[in-house]
Write a protein that holds these residues in place. Structure first.
Motif, PDB file in Angstrom:
ATOM      1  N   ASP A 196     -42.976  -6.670  31.605  1.00 32.48           N
ATOM      2  CA  ASP A 196     -43.853  -5.638  31.046  1.00 32.48           C
ATOM      3  C   ASP A 196     -43.453  -5.278  29.621  1.00 32.48           C
ATOM      4  O   ASP A 196     -44.323  -5.100  28.749  1.00 32.48           O
ATOM      5  N   ASP A 197     -42.158  -5.167  29.357  1.00 35.27           N
ATOM      6  CA  ASP A 197     -41.715  -4.862  27.996  1.00 35.27           C
ATOM      7  C   ASP A 197     -42.032  -6.005  27.039  1.00 35.27           C
ATOM      8  O   ASP A 197     -42.402  -5.774  25.880  1.00 35.27           O
ATOM      9  N   GLY A 198     -41.887  -7.246  27.489  1.00 30.10           N
ATOM     10  CA  GLY A 198     -42.260  -8.381  26.648  1.00 30.10           C
ATOM     11  C   GLY A 198     -43.751  -8.393  26.353  1.00 30.10           C
ATOM     12  O   GLY A 198     -44.171  -8.657  25.218  1.00 30.10           O
ATOM     13  N   SER A 204     -47.834  -5.348  20.230  1.00 28.23           N
ATOM     14  CA  SER A 204     -47.523  -4.493  19.073  1.00 28.23           C
ATOM     15  C   SER A 204     -46.428  -5.144  18.238  1.00 28.23           C
ATOM     16  O   SER A 204     -45.339  -4.586  18.071  1.00 28.23           O
ATOM     17  N   LEU A 205     -46.719  -6.324  17.740  1.00 28.51           N
ATOM     18  CA  LEU A 205     -45.729  -7.036  16.938  1.00 28.51           C
ATOM     19  C   LEU A 205     -45.479  -6.377  15.588  1.00 28.51           C
ATOM     20  O   LEU A 205     -44.526  -6.750  14.891  1.00 28.51           O
ATOM     21  N   TRP A 206     -46.313  -5.432  15.193  1.00 30.71           N
ATOM     22  CA  TRP A 206     -46.081  -4.756  13.914  1.00 30.71           C
ATOM     23  C   TRP A 206     -44.808  -3.902  13.943  1.00 30.71           C
ATOM     24  O   TRP A 206     -44.331  -3.474  12.895  1.00 30.71           O
ATOM     25  N   HIS A 207     -44.249  -3.695  15.133  1.00 28.51           N
ATOM     26  CA  HIS A 207     -42.976  -2.976  15.199  1.00 28.51           C
ATOM     27  C   HIS A 207     -41.805  -3.846  14.746  1.00 28.51           C
ATOM     28  O   HIS A 207     -40.744  -3.318  14.420  1.00 28.51           O
ATOM     29  N   ARG A 208     -41.967  -5.143  14.746  1.00 26.42           N
ATOM     30  CA  ARG A 208     -40.904  -6.042  14.313  1.00 26.42           C
ATOM     31  C   ARG A 208     -40.954  -6.220  12.798  1.00 26.42           C
ATOM     32  O   ARG A 208     -42.029  -6.160  12.194  1.00 26.42           O
ATOM     33  N   PRO A 209     -39.813  -6.437  12.139  1.00 29.96           N
ATOM     34  CA  PRO A 209     -39.806  -6.556  10.673  1.00 29.96           C
ATOM     35  C   PRO A 209     -40.503  -7.829  10.204  1.00 29.96           C
ATOM     36  O   PRO A 209     -40.399  -8.891  10.813  1.00 29.96           O
ATOM     37  N   ASP A 262     -47.538 -13.632  13.383  1.00 32.19           N
ATOM     38  CA  ASP A 262     -48.485 -12.556  13.672  1.00 32.19           C
ATOM     39  C   ASP A 262     -49.634 -13.089  14.524  1.00 32.19           C
ATOM     40  O   ASP A 262     -50.101 -14.211  14.336  1.00 32.19           O
ATOM     41  N   GLY A 263     -50.096 -12.259  15.430  1.00 33.20           N
ATOM     42  CA  GLY A 263     -51.176 -12.684  16.312  1.00 33.20           C
ATOM     43  C   GLY A 263     -50.749 -13.645  17.392  1.00 33.20           C
ATOM     44  O   GLY A 263     -51.591 -14.357  17.960  1.00 33.20           O
ATOM     45  N   TRP A 264     -49.454 -13.681  17.698  1.00 30.64           N
ATOM     46  CA  TRP A 264     -48.963 -14.600  18.730  1.00 30.64           C
ATOM     47  C   TRP A 264     -49.499 -14.204  20.089  1.00 30.64           C
ATOM     48  O   TRP A 264     -49.577 -13.018  20.438  1.00 30.64           O
ATOM     49  N   THR A 265     -49.895 -15.188  20.864  1.00 28.33           N
ATOM     50  CA  THR A 265     -50.235 -15.011  22.277  1.00 28.33           C
ATOM     51  C   THR A 265     -49.557 -16.122  23.062  1.00 28.33           C
ATOM     52  O   THR A 265     -49.030 -17.079  22.492  1.00 28.33           O
ATOM     53  N   ARG A 266     -49.592 -16.025  24.352  1.00 30.52           N
ATOM     54  CA  ARG A 266     -48.941 -17.036  25.192  1.00 30.52           C
ATOM     55  C   ARG A 266     -49.679 -18.369  25.161  1.00 30.52           C
ATOM     56  O   ARG A 266     -49.127 -19.388  25.566  1.00 30.52           O
TER      57      ARG A 266
END
Length: 311
Positions: A196-198, A204-209, A262-266
């Motif tokens: 769930d955390d992953g 919300s990848l914008w939280h990563r630098p 950015d915009g990564w999905t599985r």
């Protein structure tokens, strides 16, 4: 014949006994924390397709990551233990003052034993795949059912005033089964929490630098939209040939950096591992702060003034 005196016990014997009694539970607790941290971390990074063996995590890293997986289970367990202790204490204190109410509590305790046995049987059937049980259903039903049986019987004996029978072997087996069920449930909870955390981080990848990466060789991020720029040749010392934008730092452990577009999905995009040893050049970029200007407002009409004459 003169009796031989008993050999003197070394003064550090008691210390060794005390240390051994402390080290064994501490070692067990450390092992449990390590396993729960491993389960959470493996599930978290497994969501991004990263095997935990490639992270190179230390024991301390896994121990620290086990805290998030233990907050809720420990809170639930401690709350249940407090409620059970308060119930037994109330029955012991109100045994002579309110015998009628205590007698009704004894009937309720029999119902707890029956319900606990039914829950244990249901969990056992779920473990045998008789019905489609979820990951947490079997350990929670088995452990919770046995716990209700033990608590209900203890409550019944407390209300009737009978001493607890000396079924130490049976009680030890039941306690071992409850502990195993708790261990099983917390492990499955750590796995579910990691997934769930992953999933939440992927949304919300914008939280990563944000990073800009210069590499001597091309990187492949799959179908994700990553901007690749060829760097101009600047002489024989220029070893960086490609620059990548639209990439974020997912994690760094030791000399390994994991970059995610950015915009990564599985189903779109890859997580790329690059060495952090000077082979590539990484620059962290600050995200621009977008400030929306206020909408222009019309000036207020002038009161008491004549409109301008037409031209």
């Amino acid at each position: 014949m003169e009796e031989q005196p008993a050999p003197a016990r070394p003064p550090w014997g008691n210390w060794l006994k005390a240390v051994a009694g402390f080290v064994a539970p501490t070692t067990l607790l450390t092992g449990l924390l390590f396993y729960f941290g491993y389960a959470y971390t493996s599930s978290f990074y497994g969501y991004f397709g990263i095997d935990i063996a490639t992270l190179g995590l230390s024991t301390q890293d896994l121990l620290l990551r086990s805290a998030s997986a233990l907050f809720v289970p420990l809170a639930v367990a401690l709350t249940a233990a407090l409620a059970g202790a308060l119930g037994l204490g109330w029955v012991s204190s109100a045994g002579d003052a309110r015998p009628g109410l205590v007698r009704r509590v004894g009937h309720v305790s029999v119902g707890l034993v029956v319900c606990g046995g039914a829950l244990f049987a249901l969990g056992l059937l779920g473990g045998l795949q008789v019905w489609p049980a979820g990951p947490l259903d079997t350990p929670l039903l088995c452990g919770g059912g046995l716990l209700l049986v033990v608590y209900g019987r203890t409550l019944h004996l407390r209300t009737t005033g009978h001493p607890f029978p000396g079924e130490l072997k049976t009680l030890a087996v039941v306690v071992a089964l409850i502990a195993l069920s708790c261990f099983w449930a917390v492990k499955d909870y750590a796995n579910a929490l990691g997934r769930d955390d992953g999933r939440e981080l992927a949304r919300s990848l914008w939280h990563r630098p944000t990073v800009v990466v210069d590499t001597p060789e091309q990187l492949y991020f799959g179908a994700a939209r990553v901007q690749e720029t060829s760097l101009p040749a600047g002489g024989p010392g220029q070893k960086y040939k490609y620059r990548y934008r639209g990439v974020r730092l997912l994690a760094q452990f030791g000399n390994r950096m994991f970059l995610i577009p950015d915009g990564w999905t599985r189903t779109r995009g890859f997580v790329v591992m690059v060495p952090a040893d000077g082979t590539v050049r990484v620059a962290f970029r600050r995200e621009p702060v977008l400030v929306t200007p206020p909408a222009p407002t019309a000036p207020p009409p002038r009161t008491g003034a004549a409109p301008p004459p037409p031209r």
